[in-house]
Design a protein around this motif. Structure first.
Motif, PDB file in Angstrom:
ATOM      1  N   GLU A 104       0.821  -1.205   0.000  1.00  0.00           N
ATOM      2  CA  GLU A 104       0.000   0.000   0.000  1.00  0.00           C
ATOM      3  C   GLU A 104       0.864   1.268   0.000  1.00  0.00           C
ATOM      4  N   THR A 105       1.938   1.228   0.766  1.00  0.00           N
ATOM      5  CA  THR A 105       2.850   2.382   0.803  1.00  0.00           C
ATOM      6  C   THR A 105       3.511   2.586  -0.553  1.00  0.00           C
ATOM      7  N   HIS A 106       3.917   1.490  -1.167  1.00  0.00           N
ATOM      8  CA  HIS A 106       4.554   1.578  -2.488  1.00  0.00           C
ATOM      9  C   HIS A 106       3.562   2.095  -3.535  1.00  0.00           C
ATOM     10  N   GLU A 107       2.323   1.621  -3.457  1.00  0.00           N
ATOM     11  CA  GLU A 107       1.290   2.072  -4.384  1.00  0.00           C
ATOM     12  C   GLU A 107       1.005   3.567  -4.196  1.00  0.00           C
ATOM     13  N   TYR A 108       1.017   4.015  -2.933  1.00  0.00           N
ATOM     14  CA  TYR A 108       0.793   5.435  -2.645  1.00  0.00           C
ATOM     15  C   TYR A 108       1.897   6.286  -3.278  1.00  0.00           C
ATOM     16  N   ARG A 187       0.161   0.946 -16.029  1.00  0.00           N
ATOM     17  CA  ARG A 187       0.147  -0.517 -16.003  1.00  0.00           C
ATOM     18  C   ARG A 187       0.997  -1.068 -14.858  1.00  0.00           C
ATOM     19  N   TYR A 188       2.107  -0.410 -14.604  1.00  0.00           N
ATOM     20  CA  TYR A 188       2.995  -0.851 -13.520  1.00  0.00           C
ATOM     21  C   TYR A 188       2.300  -0.714 -12.168  1.00  0.00           C
ATOM     22  N   ARG A 189       1.591   0.401 -11.970  1.00  0.00           N
ATOM     23  CA  ARG A 189       0.846   0.600 -10.731  1.00  0.00           C
ATOM     24  C   ARG A 189      -0.194  -0.507 -10.557  1.00  0.00           C
ATOM     25  N   LYS A 190      -0.888  -0.845 -11.650  1.00  0.00           N
ATOM     26  CA  LYS A 190      -1.912  -1.883 -11.596  1.00  0.00           C
ATOM     27  C   LYS A 190      -1.298  -3.233 -11.254  1.00  0.00           C
ATOM     28  N   ALA A 191      -0.140  -3.530 -11.851  1.00  0.00           N
ATOM     29  CA  ALA A 191       0.532  -4.808 -11.579  1.00  0.00           C
ATOM     30  C   ALA A 191       0.970  -4.891 -10.122  1.00  0.00           C
ATOM     31  N   GLY A 195      -0.224  -7.512  -7.245  1.00  0.00           N
ATOM     32  CA  GLY A 195       0.841  -8.426  -6.859  1.00  0.00           C
ATOM     33  C   GLY A 195       1.388  -9.240  -8.006  1.00  0.00           C
ATOM     34  N   LYS A 196       1.321  -8.690  -9.223  1.00  0.00           N
ATOM     35  CA  LYS A 196       1.801  -9.399 -10.404  1.00  0.00           C
ATOM     36  C   LYS A 196       3.108  -8.805 -10.902  1.00  0.00           C
ATOM     37  N   VAL A 197       3.793  -9.584 -11.754  1.00  0.00           N
ATOM     38  CA  VAL A 197       5.006  -9.097 -12.399  1.00  0.00           C
ATOM     39  C   VAL A 197       4.595  -8.260 -13.602  1.00  0.00           C
ATOM     40  N   PRO A 198       5.033  -6.996 -13.697  1.00  0.00           N
ATOM     41  CA  PRO A 198       4.630  -6.140 -14.814  1.00  0.00           C
ATOM     42  C   PRO A 198       5.157  -6.657 -16.146  1.00  0.00           C
ATOM     43  N   ASN A 199       4.377  -6.415 -17.198  1.00  0.00           N
ATOM     44  CA  ASN A 199       4.786  -6.831 -18.541  1.00  0.00           C
ATOM     45  C   ASN A 199       5.970  -6.008 -19.025  1.00  0.00           C
ATOM     46  N   ARG A 200       6.776  -6.622 -19.871  1.00  0.00           N
ATOM     47  CA  ARG A 200       7.881  -5.890 -20.492  1.00  0.00           C
ATOM     48  C   ARG A 200       7.319  -4.988 -21.582  1.00  0.00           C
ATOM     49  N   HIS A 201       7.952  -3.841 -21.750  1.00  0.00           N
ATOM     50  CA  HIS A 201       7.475  -2.863 -22.725  1.00  0.00           C
ATOM     51  C   HIS A 201       8.556  -2.568 -23.762  1.00  0.00           C
ATOM     52  N   ARG A 202       8.102  -1.972 -24.847  1.00  0.00           N
ATOM     53  CA  ARG A 202       9.057  -1.539 -25.872  1.00  0.00           C
ATOM     54  C   ARG A 202       9.891  -0.375 -25.346  1.00  0.00           C
ATOM     55  N   LYS A 203      11.128  -0.302 -25.781  1.00  0.00           N
ATOM     56  CA  LYS A 203      12.021   0.756 -25.322  1.00  0.00           C
ATOM     57  C   LYS A 203      11.752   2.030 -26.119  1.00  0.00           C
ATOM     58  N   VAL A 204      10.915   2.911 -25.541  1.00  0.00           N
ATOM     59  CA  VAL A 204      10.517   4.129 -26.248  1.00  0.00           C
ATOM     60  C   VAL A 204      11.416   5.310 -25.915  1.00  0.00           C
ATOM     61  N   GLY A 205      12.477   5.077 -25.146  1.00  0.00           N
ATOM     62  CA  GLY A 205      13.384   6.165 -24.829  1.00  0.00           C
ATOM     63  C   GLY A 205      14.006   6.774 -26.065  1.00  0.00           C
ATOM     64  N   TRP A 206      14.141   5.952 -27.123  1.00  0.00           N
ATOM     65  CA  TRP A 206      14.705   6.462 -28.370  1.00  0.00           C
ATOM     66  C   TRP A 206      13.799   7.507 -29.002  1.00  0.00           C
ATOM     67  N   LEU A 207      12.499   7.433 -28.738  1.00  0.00           N
ATOM     68  CA  LEU A 207      11.582   8.435 -29.291  1.00  0.00           C
ATOM     69  C   LEU A 207      11.935   9.824 -28.776  1.00  0.00           C
TER      70      LEU A 207
END
Length: 397
Positions: A104-108, A187-191, A195-207
């Motif tokens: 809960e603290t982490h989610e906050y 999505r990370y907050r929802k995961a 209590g789930k492992v978040p999905n991997r995402h595309r590396k959009v830092g290049w954008l």
């Protein structure tokens, strides 16, 4: 060998799990996180080390938090620094270590972080409006497709088309990177909540990285505009420019209006706007007369970044009917020379019955390398007799 290594951050700035994975992967290669500088991440060369990385969202001012560092140190984590003013970076050799025990603290903390970044999007919207608004006259839909189709070089010379297009493309990439980042963070907050492992995402830092690189020349161009270094006029005297009296004779009386009798050379240009010179002179005319009814001379010179652009500009101008049968084509310093004589003519209005006489004259186009001169003259003299003088003007620029 340099102790520091710089890398473009390939991951979006809000994509916490992917940033953690990337920083851990770099540590495995012997590159320990040190600091960030915009789109760049700086690493320190060290021994290869397999670690788990945790990014803790910063609440408030982006400065070291000794109390937080002590809490993480007691739990077996080592503080490495601050990532982009958004996260504290902690590392642990224990790949099973938990950075927090209270979900809960982490989610906050994530919720507050999300709100801060969402509000920060307002600044991005303002940047879009200001930058695109500054160069809005270069928007293709404000110019017309006919002009862009048949006279693109002229339009790019007199309108901020290039700055507008670069601004639009650079901002689009940065906006997409920002929006993707918010989605990933959501999505990370929802995961975390579930209590789930978040999905991997595309590396959009290049954008965002590519977007910022595209915007660099726009920023430089904007600074030149606001600093006043884009406009640099100088005196006509000693400039070497041919004047109306050089063509008509010294007895010609010039207009007393400075707008119609420039005693200076207008000279401007920025990084994204080709360097150009402009000069015009008119003979004196009455209050009720038209400036077009007296001898006048207008000179426009543009220096392009590439010879090819100058050649294309001459091709645009060559749609006039030019007479190139004279010896003036043989001037060695010129790459191209076009001259068209203009005949005088009269016109009688069918409505008023008034007859108006239009002066003869001529137009001249010269190219030397990447520089194009266009001279438009109205008067009774032969403009082609002064081509060598015009050519010398190009040499002296």
């Amino acid at each position: 060998m340099s102790k520091n290594v710089i890398r473009v951050t390939p991951v979006g700035g809000f994509d916490i799990p992917e940033l953690e994975n990337w920083l851990a992967a770099m540590s495995k290669k012997g590159l320990r996180f040190s600091m960030t500088a915009g789109i760049l991440t700086i690493f320190e060369r060290t021994e290869q080390r397999i670690v788990q990385i945790h990014l803790e969202p910063i609440r408030g001012t982006a400065e070291d938090d000794p109390e937080l560092n002590a809490l993480y140190e007691d739990a077996g984590w080592q503080y490495w620094g601050i990532f982009r003013g958004s996260f504290y970076v902690f590392a642990s050799d224990d790949l099973t270590a938990q950075a927090y025990t209270d979900i809960e603290t982490h989610e906050y903390a994530l919720k507050r972080f999300f709100k801060e970044k969402a509000i920060g999007g307002v600044l991005l919207v303002v940047a879009n409006v200001l930058l695109l608004g500054l160069y809005q006259n270069g928007a293709p839909w404000k110019i017309g497709w006919t002009w862009l189709k048949y006279f693109p070089i002229e339009i790019f010379s007199i309108k901020p088309v290039f700055p507008f297009l670069l601004s639009a493309l650079g901002l689009l990439l940065i906006d997409l990177s920002y929006l993707f980042g918010l989605c990933y963070l959501l999505r990370y907050r929802k995961a975390v909540r579930n209590g789930k492992v978040p999905n991997r995402h595309r590396k959009v830092g290049w954008l965002s990285a590519v977007g910022l690189v595209i915007l660099i020349p726009v920023f430089i161009n904007t600074i030149q505009l606001f600093s006043g270094t884009d406009y640099r006029p100088y005196d006509l005297e000693g400039s070497g420019f041919i004047t109306l009296t050089d063509i008509e004779g010294s007895d010609l009386q010039l207009s007393q209006n400075r707008l119609y009798n420039m005693d200076y050379i207008a000279h401007e240009g920025t990084l994204l706007d080709p360097e150009s010179w402009y000069f015009q002179q008119y003979a004196t005319f009455g209050e009720n007369d038209s400036p077009s009814d007296v001898p006048n001379l207008e000179i426009t010179i543009t220096r392009y970044t590439l010879n090819m652009l100058a050649e294309m500009r001459v091709a645009e101008l060559s749609r006039q009917k030019f007479d190139n049968s004279g010896d003036y084509q043989k001037i060695d310093v010129l790459d191209e020379c076009l001259y068209a004589k203009r005949e005088g003519w009269t016109h009688t209005s069918e409505i008023t019955g008034e007859t108006r006489t239009f002066l003869p004259g001529g137009i001249l186009v010269l190219r030397r390398g990447n520089t194009v001169l266009f001279a438009n003259y109205y008067g009774s003299q032969d403009l082609s007799e002064h081509i060598e003088h015009f050519a010398q003007m190009l040499v002296n620029l």
